[in-house]
Scaffold this motif. Structure first.
Motif, PDB file in Angstrom:
ATOM      1  N   PRO A  54      39.261   8.863 -23.620  1.00 40.28           N
ATOM      2  CA  PRO A  54      39.269   9.251 -22.216  1.00 40.28           C
ATOM      3  C   PRO A  54      39.233  10.762 -22.062  1.00 40.28           C
ATOM      4  CG  PRO A  54      40.915   7.564 -22.649  1.00 40.28           C
ATOM      5  CD  PRO A  54      40.411   8.030 -23.970  1.00 40.28           C
ATOM      6  N   PRO A  55      38.923  11.238 -20.852  1.00 38.73           N
ATOM      7  CA  PRO A  55      38.824  12.671 -20.605  1.00 38.73           C
ATOM      8  C   PRO A  55      40.067  13.442 -21.044  1.00 38.73           C
ATOM      9  CG  PRO A  55      37.947  11.474 -18.745  1.00 38.73           C
ATOM     10  CD  PRO A  55      38.566  10.460 -19.669  1.00 38.73           C
ATOM     11  N   PHE A  56      39.795  14.661 -21.546  1.00 41.04           N
ATOM     12  CA  PHE A  56      40.808  15.631 -21.925  1.00 41.04           C
ATOM     13  C   PHE A  56      41.545  15.275 -23.204  1.00 41.04           C
ATOM     14  CE2 PHE A  56      40.865  15.575 -17.152  1.00 41.04           C
ATOM     15  CZ  PHE A  56      39.828  16.454 -17.056  1.00 41.04           C
ATOM     16  N   THR A  57      41.072  14.280 -23.960  1.00 41.24           N
ATOM     17  CA  THR A  57      41.636  14.019 -25.264  1.00 41.24           C
ATOM     18  C   THR A  57      40.981  14.951 -26.249  1.00 41.24           C
ATOM     19  OG1 THR A  57      41.947  11.689 -24.756  1.00 41.24           O
ATOM     20  CG2 THR A  57      41.948  12.302 -27.072  1.00 41.24           C
ATOM     21  N   THR A  58      41.774  15.750 -26.957  1.00 44.20           N
ATOM     22  CA  THR A  58      41.214  16.711 -27.893  1.00 44.20           C
ATOM     23  C   THR A  58      42.001  16.720 -29.183  1.00 44.20           C
ATOM     24  OG1 THR A  58      42.601  18.535 -27.157  1.00 44.20           O
ATOM     25  CG2 THR A  58      40.514  18.220 -25.996  1.00 44.20           C
ATOM     26  N   PHE A  59      41.380  17.280 -30.201  1.00 39.95           N
ATOM     27  CA  PHE A  59      42.100  17.533 -31.432  1.00 39.95           C
ATOM     28  C   PHE A  59      43.026  18.731 -31.228  1.00 39.95           C
ATOM     29  CE2 PHE A  59      38.154  15.687 -33.087  1.00 39.95           C
ATOM     30  CZ  PHE A  59      38.665  14.721 -33.910  1.00 39.95           C
ATOM     31  N   SER A  60      44.098  18.780 -31.975  1.00 42.97           N
ATOM     32  CA  SER A  60      44.866  20.016 -32.002  1.00 42.97           C
ATOM     33  C   SER A  60      44.027  21.056 -32.721  1.00 42.97           C
ATOM     34  CB  SER A  60      46.190  19.792 -32.743  1.00 42.97           C
ATOM     35  OG  SER A  60      45.947  19.446 -34.083  1.00 42.97           O
ATOM     36  N   PRO A  61      44.162  22.338 -32.386  1.00 47.63           N
ATOM     37  CA  PRO A  61      43.263  23.371 -32.879  1.00 47.63           C
ATOM     38  C   PRO A  61      43.152  23.449 -34.388  1.00 47.63           C
ATOM     39  CG  PRO A  61      44.577  24.204 -31.081  1.00 47.63           C
ATOM     40  CD  PRO A  61      45.116  22.853 -31.417  1.00 47.63           C
ATOM     41  N   CYS A  83      36.536  27.877 -20.328  1.00 49.03           N
ATOM     42  CA  CYS A  83      35.907  28.485 -21.492  1.00 49.03           C
ATOM     43  C   CYS A  83      36.783  28.386 -22.718  1.00 49.03           C
ATOM     44  CB  CYS A  83      35.555  29.946 -21.222  1.00 49.03           C
ATOM     45  SG  CYS A  83      33.808  30.203 -20.838  1.00 49.03           S
ATOM     46  N   GLU A  84      38.084  28.193 -22.520  1.00 52.13           N
ATOM     47  CA  GLU A  84      38.997  28.072 -23.644  1.00 52.13           C
ATOM     48  C   GLU A  84      39.075  26.640 -24.146  1.00 52.13           C
ATOM     49  OE1 GLU A  84      39.459  32.034 -23.442  1.00 52.13           O
ATOM     50  OE2 GLU A  84      40.186  30.703 -25.025  1.00 52.13           O
ATOM     51  N   LEU A  85      38.310  25.748 -23.563  1.00 54.57           N
ATOM     52  CA  LEU A  85      38.383  24.338 -23.938  1.00 54.57           C
ATOM     53  C   LEU A  85      37.030  23.813 -24.398  1.00 54.57           C
ATOM     54  CD1 LEU A  85      40.729  22.992 -21.133  1.00 54.57           C
ATOM     55  CD2 LEU A  85      41.298  23.460 -23.513  1.00 54.57           C
ATOM     56  N   VAL A  86      36.373  24.582 -25.234  1.00 57.36           N
ATOM     57  CA  VAL A  86      35.143  24.125 -25.884  1.00 57.36           C
ATOM     58  C   VAL A  86      35.478  23.811 -27.327  1.00 57.36           C
ATOM     59  CG1 VAL A  86      32.824  24.779 -26.636  1.00 57.36           C
ATOM     60  CG2 VAL A  86      33.632  25.454 -24.381  1.00 57.36           C
ATOM     61  N   ASN A  87      35.153  22.600 -27.743  1.00 57.44           N
ATOM     62  CA  ASN A  87      35.465  22.175 -29.095  1.00 57.44           C
ATOM     63  C   ASN A  87      34.223  22.140 -29.965  1.00 57.44           C
ATOM     64  OD1 ASN A  87      38.451  21.164 -29.262  1.00 57.44           O
ATOM     65  ND2 ASN A  87      37.671  20.489 -27.278  1.00 57.44           N
ATOM     66  N   THR A 100      31.419  20.561 -27.446  1.00 52.62           N
ATOM     67  CA  THR A 100      31.680  19.791 -26.233  1.00 52.62           C
ATOM     68  C   THR A 100      32.640  20.547 -25.325  1.00 52.62           C
ATOM     69  OG1 THR A 100      33.494  18.602 -27.320  1.00 52.62           O
ATOM     70  CG2 THR A 100      31.328  17.562 -27.338  1.00 52.62           C
ATOM     71  N   ALA A 101      32.274  20.643 -24.068  1.00 57.61           N
ATOM     72  CA  ALA A 101      33.183  21.199 -23.070  1.00 57.61           C
ATOM     73  C   ALA A 101      34.209  20.139 -22.735  1.00 57.61           C
ATOM     74  CB  ALA A 101      32.406  21.608 -21.826  1.00 57.61           C
ATOM     75  N   VAL A 102      35.459  20.528 -22.606  1.00 59.38           N
ATOM     76  CA  VAL A 102      36.514  19.548 -22.394  1.00 59.38           C
ATOM     77  C   VAL A 102      36.878  19.421 -20.919  1.00 59.38           C
ATOM     78  CG1 VAL A 102      38.907  18.951 -22.944  1.00 59.38           C
ATOM     79  CG2 VAL A 102      37.404  19.873 -24.715  1.00 59.38           C
ATOM     80  N   LYS A 103      37.252  20.521 -20.290  1.00 56.77           N
ATOM     81  CA  LYS A 103      37.787  20.419 -18.932  1.00 56.77           C
ATOM     82  C   LYS A 103      36.718  20.177 -17.884  1.00 56.77           C
ATOM     83  CE  LYS A 103      40.802  22.649 -15.605  1.00 56.77           C
ATOM     84  NZ  LYS A 103      41.740  23.760 -15.334  1.00 56.77           N
ATOM     85  N   ILE A 161      26.438  27.726 -23.433  1.00 56.79           N
ATOM     86  CA  ILE A 161      25.953  26.547 -22.707  1.00 56.79           C
ATOM     87  C   ILE A 161      27.085  25.547 -22.534  1.00 56.79           C
ATOM     88  CG2 ILE A 161      24.345  24.606 -22.739  1.00 56.79           C
ATOM     89  CD1 ILE A 161      22.423  26.373 -24.331  1.00 56.79           C
ATOM     90  N   ALA A 162      27.839  25.320 -23.613  1.00 54.96           N
ATOM     91  CA  ALA A 162      28.959  24.381 -23.542  1.00 54.96           C
ATOM     92  C   ALA A 162      30.013  24.860 -22.553  1.00 54.96           C
ATOM     93  CB  ALA A 162      29.573  24.195 -24.926  1.00 54.96           C
ATOM     94  N   CYS A 163      30.190  26.176 -22.433  1.00 55.10           N
ATOM     95  CA  CYS A 163      31.134  26.724 -21.450  1.00 55.10           C
ATOM     96  C   CYS A 163      30.799  26.256 -20.037  1.00 55.10           C
ATOM     97  CB  CYS A 163      31.088  28.251 -21.470  1.00 55.10           C
ATOM     98  SG  CYS A 163      32.046  29.036 -22.770  1.00 55.10           S
ATOM     99  N   ASN A 164      29.549  25.980 -19.803  1.00 51.53           N
ATOM    100  CA  ASN A 164      29.115  25.551 -18.471  1.00 51.53           C
ATOM    101  C   ASN A 164      29.173  24.038 -18.289  1.00 51.53           C
ATOM    102  OD1 ASN A 164      27.727  27.810 -16.559  1.00 51.53           O
ATOM    103  ND2 ASN A 164      27.704  28.424 -18.705  1.00 51.53           N
ATOM    104  N   GLY A 165      29.809  23.348 -19.227  1.00 53.93           N
ATOM    105  CA  GLY A 165      30.077  21.934 -19.035  1.00 53.93           C
ATOM    106  C   GLY A 165      29.220  20.970 -19.818  1.00 53.93           C
TER     107      GLY A 165
END
Length: 322
Positions: A22-29, A87-91, A110-113, A141-145
């Motif tokens: 689901p949305p906003f699931t990410t790996f820890s850094p 921009c801080e949530l690109v994986n 992938t852009a997260v937020k 590009i990913a920063c833009n979603g």
């Protein structure tokens, strides 16, 4: 469900399955994870988390990261109501597509937020997918979603600047077929993972130089209509007869001082192409100025070109998909 977060993780019940969380699931850094992914029961993809890009990739300078914030997040904040945190949530994930000796290395951002669920295939120039300038652009590009797949077109053997130019044509002849094969594998992967998952109906394709020429080749042969839009930055070796077969809108960006992508050729293509193409020519600019600006003046034009690109993608993919 959007790929915004469609960072690919293994479940406890089935560690070999390729799942969309689901949305906003990410790996820890700092997490590193390898999983085998199956298509129709056959393991074919290996993924490794290499860290949140906001932590800064070794090759990425703080200057380029700040530019991404200035160019991307400020624009996104105005138009989409998100904030600079996007921009801080690109994986970034290393992806290996295929099986055995025919695997294709790739990089998936992938852009997260603020993810819009749209996949972009980005084709590099002759210097390959690991080149820092190309990866910086993919990041922006990913920063833009967007979700950007950047494949290795040359099987680990990109052109090196220190090589004698007498070797270039033999190198290109050897790697052109390889690039075509790797692009085809990348498209199949994107279709399987994006379209089949009902995340997006159309994909976008962008390329620089060699990759810009390949954009036209791919779109001219896209009989299954996977791509809804294309962007060719100073594409090389484009054949007008091939470009005439493209049926989707293509944005061509070049400089009027670029012998590798003649303005006359671009104008002829714009006139004859029925897909709604657009040509933008920057005065006084040569080859590679958008993703490799060499002066403050080129940097300003590169920023303008990025704005044009962003609006092209927004109008042609995001707005059309609503």
């Amino acid at each position: 469900m959007g790929l915004a977060s469609a960072i690919f993780m293994a479940s406890a019940a089935s560690s070999s399955r390729f799942l969309l969380r689901p949305p906003f699931t990410t790996f820890s850094p700092n997490l590193q994870l390898s999983v085998n992914l199956n298509f129709n029961g056959k393991p074919s993809v290996t993924v490794q988390k290499i860290g949140n890009l906001s932590v800064n990739r070794r090759r990425r300078s703080s200057i380029r990261r700040d530019k991404c914030r200035r160019l991307c997040c400020s624009q996104v904040r105005i138009e989409y109501g998100t904030d600079e945190e996007a921009c801080e949530l690109v994986n970034g994930i290393e992806v290996s597509i295929g099986e055995g000796s025919e695997t294709v290395a790739a990089y998936l951002l992938t852009a997260v937020k603020n993810n819009n669920g749209i996949g972009i295939l980005l084709l590099s120039d002759i210097f390959g997918f690991e080149d820092s300038s190309t990866r910086d652009f993919a990041y922006r590009i990913a920063c833009n979603g967007y979700n950007v797949l950047l494949p290795d077109l040359f099987n680990g053997d990109p052109w090196q600047k220190e090589r004698p130019m007498a070797l270039f044509e033999p190198w290109l002849a050897t790697h052109t077929q390889t690039a075509g094969t790797n692009i085809a594998a990348s498209i199949k992967w994107m279709v399987d993972e994006f379209v089949a998952a009902e995340i997006v109906n159309k994909l976008g394709i962008i390329g620089f130089c060699f990759g810009g020429g390949k954009v036209i080749d791919v779109l001219s042969e896209d009989s299954d209509h996977h791509f809804g839009i294309g962007v060719s930055f100073y594409g090389t070796r484009i054949q007008p007869s091939v470009a005439g077969k493209v049926k989707v809108p293509v944005l061509y960006i070049t400089g009027d001082d670029d012998p590798l992508c003649p303005v006359k050729l671009m104008e002829d293509i714009e006139r004859d192409n029925v897909g709604g193409s657009k040509v933008v020519v920057f005065k006084g600019r040569g080859h590679g100025f958008v993703h490799r600006p060499a002066s403050n003046e080129e940097d300003k034009d590169a920023e303008e070109a990025f704005m044009i690109l962003r609006n092209w993608l927004q109008n042609g993919l995001v707005a059309e998909g609503k």
